[in-house]
Design a protein around this motif. Structure first.
Motif, short mmCIF file in Angstrom:
data_model
loop_
_atom_site.label_atom_id
_atom_site.label_comp_id
_atom_site.label_asym_id
_atom_site.label_seq_id
_atom_site.Cartn_x
_atom_site.Cartn_y
_atom_site.Cartn_z
N LYS A 96 0.84 -1.20 0.00
CA LYS A 96 0.00 0.00 0.00
C LYS A 96 0.88 1.25 0.00
N GLU A 97 0.46 2.26 -0.74
CA GLU A 97 1.14 3.54 -0.71
C GLU A 97 0.18 4.59 -0.17
N TYR A 98 0.74 5.67 0.36
CA TYR A 98 -0.06 6.66 1.07
C TYR A 98 0.25 8.07 0.60
N ASN A 99 -0.79 8.92 0.68
CA ASN A 99 -0.67 10.36 0.50
C ASN A 99 -1.39 11.02 1.67
N HIS A 100 -0.62 11.56 2.60
CA HIS A 100 -1.08 12.03 3.90
C HIS A 100 -1.50 10.81 4.73
N ALA A 101 -1.17 10.83 6.00
CA ALA A 101 -1.52 9.70 6.85
C ALA A 101 -1.12 10.02 8.29
N LEU A 102 -1.71 9.27 9.20
CA LEU A 102 -1.27 9.22 10.59
C LEU A 102 -0.83 7.78 10.83
N VAL A 103 0.46 7.57 10.96
CA VAL A 103 1.03 6.23 11.09
C VAL A 103 1.43 6.01 12.54
N ILE A 104 0.83 5.00 13.18
CA ILE A 104 1.10 4.74 14.59
C ILE A 104 1.71 3.36 14.74
N LEU A 105 2.95 3.32 15.21
CA LEU A 105 3.72 2.09 15.38
C LEU A 105 3.95 1.83 16.85
N ASP A 106 3.49 0.66 17.31
CA ASP A 106 3.70 0.24 18.70
C ASP A 106 4.75 -0.86 18.69
N LEU A 107 5.90 -0.59 19.30
CA LEU A 107 7.02 -1.52 19.30
C LEU A 107 7.28 -2.07 20.69
N ALA A 108 7.50 -3.38 20.76
CA ALA A 108 8.01 -3.99 21.98
C ALA A 108 9.53 -3.95 22.00
N HIS A 109 10.14 -3.87 20.79
CA HIS A 109 11.60 -3.90 20.68
C HIS A 109 12.00 -3.35 19.32
N MET A 110 13.05 -2.55 19.29
CA MET A 110 13.66 -2.13 18.03
C MET A 110 15.10 -2.65 18.01
N PRO A 111 15.76 -2.67 16.86
CA PRO A 111 17.15 -3.10 16.84
C PRO A 111 18.00 -2.32 17.83
N GLY A 112 18.83 -3.02 18.57
CA GLY A 112 19.62 -2.40 19.62
C GLY A 112 20.77 -1.56 19.07
N SER A 113 21.48 -0.94 19.99
CA SER A 113 22.62 -0.08 19.64
C SER A 113 23.84 -0.96 19.42
N VAL A 114 23.95 -1.53 18.23
CA VAL A 114 24.94 -2.57 17.93
C VAL A 114 25.88 -2.09 16.84
N CYS A 115 27.18 -2.23 17.07
CA CYS A 115 28.17 -1.82 16.08
C CYS A 115 27.93 -2.55 14.76
N GLY A 116 27.99 -1.78 13.67
CA GLY A 116 27.84 -2.34 12.34
C GLY A 116 26.43 -2.29 11.79
N THR A 117 25.45 -1.97 12.62
CA THR A 117 24.05 -2.01 12.18
C THR A 117 23.54 -0.63 11.77
N TRP A 118 22.53 -0.66 10.91
CA TRP A 118 21.86 0.56 10.44
C TRP A 118 20.39 0.23 10.27
N PRO A 119 19.61 0.26 11.35
CA PRO A 119 18.17 -0.03 11.26
C PRO A 119 17.37 1.21 10.91
#
Length: 318
Positions: A96-119
């Protein structure tokens, strides 16, 4: 009497504007159907990352994606030494593609602060960056702060200096800008380290809300204990959320710069940001001579490099 009616109509229009309602358009359910709504990108990484993005079948069979217990898991290979093509990961792009939106993301975990990563969790057009790009969650290596960034394909768009709590890193949103305040897009850094990487995960996650209108692009973030009740009940009202951490407005025609954007989750490695900043990191540089060498040979280091999504919902203003 005529003046009375004019005033009444004006008041009615004001009340309607002040109480604009967002209606749920898409609910990316936190079960296996979540993955049916995304394309699994398998082309070479446009940011020159040391990564192999795998297809849905391989991701599922190797444990890089799963669903259960009220959340969706998106991870990377953390068990095998990588071959010369890069470490296995997933990059999901919404159909799906969007033009104007309210995007709400509920996260239990995101990628940690780890050397070499780019999340990153972001929105982008089919052919980046021709339709604009909104980076909502992004960082590299051991960095403790989230950087919210806009990229435009045309000059003439910049961020002004008010109405948000974050710190301006760059003002010019043009992706090819190189002058003062430029360097690849306009960025606002969240000063609160509790909303990125390891610190975010130690608190059990939280919610990111992005409002994209013709007037501004704004981002809020909430800890689990401070999620607004209107979000919890499915009746979000950004006007009641207070000061956003980022608000991009000012001399910019948003509707001409941002069109037909898809939602993206990914984790890449090294590349044009995490790799280029490797040698200047006092934490990462001592681990290996290069970013690629470290990422290739230390699979165990990436056990925390995953997204766990409790919910993703997109609302439209009606």
């Amino acid at each position: 009497m005529q003046l009375y009616h004019i005033l009444l109509l004006g008041l009615s229009a004001f009340v309607k504007l002040a109480t604009a309602v967002y209606r749920l358009q898409d609910d990316y359910a936190n079960d296996d159907s979540f993955f049916d709504k995304f394309d699994f990108f398998t082309e070479p990484d446009p940011t020159r990352g040391f990564v192999q993005y795998v297809n849905k079948w391989d991701a599922k069979n190797t444990g890089l994606i799963s669903a259960g217990g009220g959340s969706v898991y998106l991870g990377v290979d953390n068990r095998n030494v990588a071959d010369n093509a890069g470490r296995d990961s997933v990059r999901l792009t919404s159909y799906k593609e969007y033009n104007h939106a309210l995007v709400i993301l509920d996260l239990a975990h995101m990628p940690g602060s780890v050397c070499g990563t780019w999340p990153a969790f972001w929105m982008v057009g089919t052919v980046p960056p021709t339709a604009g790009e909104i980076d909502i969650i992004e960082g590299v290596n051991e960095g403790p702060n989230n950087e919210i960034t806009l990229h435009t394909n045309h000059d003439g768009c910049s961020v002004d200096g008010g109405g948000f709590s974050g710190n301006i890193d760059r003002r010019n949103c043009y992706i090819y800008s190189t002058g003062p305040g430029g360097s690849g897009g306009c960025g606002i850094v969240d000063p609160d380290t509790a909303f990125y990487g390891d610190a975010f995960n130690d608190r059990g996650g939280g919610v990111f809300a992005t409002e994209w209108t013709g007037n501004a692009i704004k981002v809020w973030r909430f800890s689990n204990s401070s999620i607004p009740w209107d979000i919890i009940t499915g009746k979000p009202n950004p006007a009641a959320w207070g000061t956003p951490v980022a608000s991009f407005s000012g001399p910019c025609n948003i509707d001409s710069q941002f069109q037909n954007l898809h939602i993206v989750f990914d984790v890449t490695f090294c590349g044009s940001w995490a790799g280029s900043s490797w040698s200047t990191s006092g934490v990462c540089a001592p681990k290996a001579a290069t970013c690629v060498e470290y990422v290739q040979n230390n699979p165990w280091a990436f056990a925390e490099s995953y997204w766990r999504v409790r919910s993703l919902k997109v609302y439209q203003n009606v």
